[in-house]
Write an enzyme that holds these catalytic residues in place. Structure first.
Site, PDB file in Angstrom:
ATOM      1  CB  SER A 140      -6.608   3.711  -9.254  1.00 48.32           C
ATOM      2  OG  SER A 140      -7.760   3.918  -8.464  1.00 48.32           O
ATOM      3  CE1 TYR A 165      -4.272   4.797  -4.348  1.00 45.25           C
ATOM      4  CE2 TYR A 165      -6.379   4.549  -5.466  1.00 45.25           C
ATOM      5  CZ  TYR A 165      -5.094   4.106  -5.223  1.00 45.25           C
ATOM      6  OH  TYR A 165      -4.627   2.981  -5.848  1.00 45.25           O
ATOM      7  CE  LYS A 169      -2.760   4.218  -8.807  1.00 43.62           C
ATOM      8  NZ  LYS A 169      -1.622   3.290  -8.702  1.00 43.62           N
TER       9      LYS A 169
END
Length: 186
Positions: A140, A165, A169
């Site tokens: 990502s 997020y 990651k």
């Protein structure tokens, strides 16, 4: 659908009833073979374990009807979930299960449990089976942050995540690298 058990070659797809998971399941079943870390060759796929918290009927009926599919409902935060899926050295894993940006920002603890601790459980299960399994997961740009926006990222690009997020990651990349170098994860 078959249940989990000793089979020769298993492919595990976490987040398997989501968009990417369904596409990977379709392609695995259509191809019919995968790399075996035990045989060190391409072998017929005996089972595709489709794992997701989404209801079992979220898997298209044509896929669920395939005798090679084990349609497994569960949570990646349940104790022992990964060991139940990865109980043979002859396995490959496609790991798509995660909490995305909005939900991660709303609940940091859940994001950490799903996005970091669950992957740790999965990588540890792979290490314990004692082979050199293939492990695929989605990257990502959220892990790069705004500084890298528009740049072509490489393995040397500095990770500067700005949200929960992206932070989770970035943690995954570091954890995965440790397993690659210490435990022969491919």
């Amino acid at each position: 659908s078959r249940g989990l058990g000793d089979v020769y070659k298993r492919q595990v797809v976490t987040g398997g009833r989501g968009f990417l998971g369904i596409e990977v399941v379709k392609r695995l079943l259509a191809r019919g073979t995968a790399w075996s870390p035990v045989a060190k060759a391409m072998v017929p796929i005996a089972q595709v374990a489709v794992f997701d918290a989404a209801p079992a009927d979220a898997l298209p009926a044509a896929l669920a009807a395939d005798a090679r599919v084990a349609n497994v409902v569960g949570s990646a935060t349940e104790p022992g979930w990964a060991a139940r899926l990865v109980d043979t050295p002859d396995v490959g894993v496609f790991h798509f299960a995660s909490m995305m940006s909005g939900n991660s920002e709303a609940d940091f603890d859940a994001a950490w449990a799903v996005n970091v601790l669950a992957q740790r459980d999965l990588l540890e299960a792979l290490r314990r089976v004692g082979s050199t399994p293939r492990f695929f997961f989605t990257s990502s740009t959220a892990s790069l942050g705004a500084e890298a926006s528009g740049e072509c990222a490489t393995d040397l690009t500095k990770l500067v995540p700005e949200g929960t997020y992206g932070f989770t990651k970035a943690c995954l990349y570091t954890h995965l690298r440790a397993h690659e170098t210490r435990h022969d994860l491919v």
